[in-house]
Design a protein around this motif. Structure first.
Motif, short mmCIF file in Angstrom:
data_model
loop_
_atom_site.label_atom_id
_atom_site.label_comp_id
_atom_site.label_asym_id
_atom_site.label_seq_id
_atom_site.Cartn_x
_atom_site.Cartn_y
_atom_site.Cartn_z
N HIS A 1 0.94 7.44 -0.12
CA HIS A 1 0.00 8.50 -0.47
C HIS A 1 -1.44 7.97 -0.43
N THR A 2 -1.64 6.65 -0.63
CA THR A 2 -2.98 6.07 -0.51
C THR A 2 -3.45 6.13 0.93
N LEU A 3 -2.56 5.77 1.86
CA LEU A 3 -2.91 5.84 3.27
C LEU A 3 -3.19 7.27 3.70
N ARG A 4 -2.39 8.20 3.18
CA ARG A 4 -2.62 9.61 3.52
C ARG A 4 -3.96 10.08 2.97
N SER A 5 -4.30 9.62 1.77
CA SER A 5 -5.58 10.00 1.19
C SER A 5 -6.74 9.46 2.02
N ILE A 6 -6.63 8.22 2.47
CA ILE A 6 -7.68 7.64 3.32
C ILE A 6 -7.80 8.40 4.62
N ILE B 1 0.84 -1.19 0.00
CA ILE B 1 0.00 0.00 0.00
C ILE B 1 0.88 1.24 0.00
N ARG B 2 0.68 2.06 -0.97
CA ARG B 2 1.52 3.24 -1.12
C ARG B 2 1.22 4.26 -0.02
#
Length: 319
Positions: A21-26, A18-19
């Motif tokens: 930036h994906t976690l940050r977006s979530i 999981i990248r």
């Protein structure tokens, strides 16, 4: 002994991490995801979990034994449905009533939306919209009471007027010839306002620059309607038509069940009223569930077919 061949790097599937930036977006949109939770829980509990009850359609279901304890009988319930002499009459009544409703309701909804869209006086537009939308909130029991007060044999307002005028006795509510038109007329009166609101929302999204360009080209109101307005709501019309075709085997159980009486069973008994009798009066839950599965499969096939047909004729369809 031959040594095992080492797997090449191309054949080894490595899970993609999981990248960040994906976690940050979530995390950044956590409140939006949190607001989705009640809706997801609702659909999980009341739409997906009950699908386990589909097993009843393949069982000789017993209330005391439950789903997991009832004997498995395969497709016997479906065979009982298709061998039932009432099946083809039920399908005929259901399809005719549904098709009548679909054909008769689409045009009034569009016409009402177009008329309301042309009204420039805001308070009058709101008044008309409220009056036409009001019946949608009435239950079919209340609608039946209103119809009964007008058409009841011997005591209804219209029946009494016809009798006192010397034109004879009329009995419209128990007439086989009038039953289906009565369903269609009450359906139009009750639901046209709601359908018009959907088309008005579509009309609001039509680009106003198209109207300005049409005026520059010398187009009158009718030309604007034909070349700008109607093409602008075409996709919504196709969407509504596909959804109604998908539910063609429903025919409005609550409405038909309220209006149905012994004298009009031959033309008014539909699939859902038959399911009600088998499921709640005879306690044949397996047969009733099998009919529900049959309806769902037919509805799915019709939706897919209508969606493909809509795309072939130039529409967008549902997906």
């Amino acid at each position: 002994m031959a040594e095992p061949v080492a797997a090449s790097k191309e054949n080894v599937s490595v899970p993609r991490p999981i990248r960040p930036h994906t976690l940050r977006s979530i995390y950044r949109n956590r409140w939006f995801y949190l607001m989705m939770v009640p809706g997801l829980v609702y659909y999980a509990l009341f739409h997906y979990a009950p699908m386990a009850g589909t097993l009843i359609a393949f069982q000789d279901y017993n209330l005391m034994k439950g789903i997991w304890g009832s004997p498995w009988i395969g497709a016997d319930n479906f065979k009982l449905i298709f061998d039932n002499p009432e099946f083809y009459q039920l399908m005929r009544n259901t399809l005719l009533i549904s098709v009548y409703k679909i054909i008769a309701s689409l045009l009034p909804e569009i016409i009402l939306a177009l008329l309301l869209n042309e009204i420039r006086v805001r308070w009058f537009k709101s008044l008309v919209q409220t009056i036409t939308y009001g019946p949608y909130f009435l239950s079919w029991v209340i609608v039946y009471g209103l119809v009964f007060s007008f058409l009841a044999p011997g005591s209804g307002l219209i029946s009494t007027f016809v009798r006192d005028s010397g034109w004879g006795q009329i009995d419209l509510m128990t007439s086989e010839n009038f039953f289906r038109p009565l369903l269609v007329m009450t359906e139009i009166w009750k639901n046209t306002g709601f359908g018009a609101i959907i088309y008005m929302a579509a009309l609001a999204s039509v680009n106003q620059e198209l109207y300005e360009a049409a005026v520059v080209d010398g187009a009158g109101r009718w030309r604007q309607l034909w070349h700008v307005t109607l093409p602008g709501i075409r996709d919504v019309f196709v969407l509504m038509l596909i959804l109604k075709i998908g539910g063609i085997l429903d025919a409005g159980f609550d409405q038909v069940f309220i209006f149905l009486n012994a004298r009009v069973y031959e033309v008014g008994d539909i699939v859902d009223t038959w399911v009600y009798r088998y499921g709640f009066e005879r306690l044949e839950f397996g047969v009733a569930a099998a009919m529900g599965v049959f309806k769902s499969v037919v509805g799915l096939v019709l939706v897919i077919g209508a969606n493909k047909l809509a795309k072939k004729v130039g529409g967008n369809g549902i997906w």
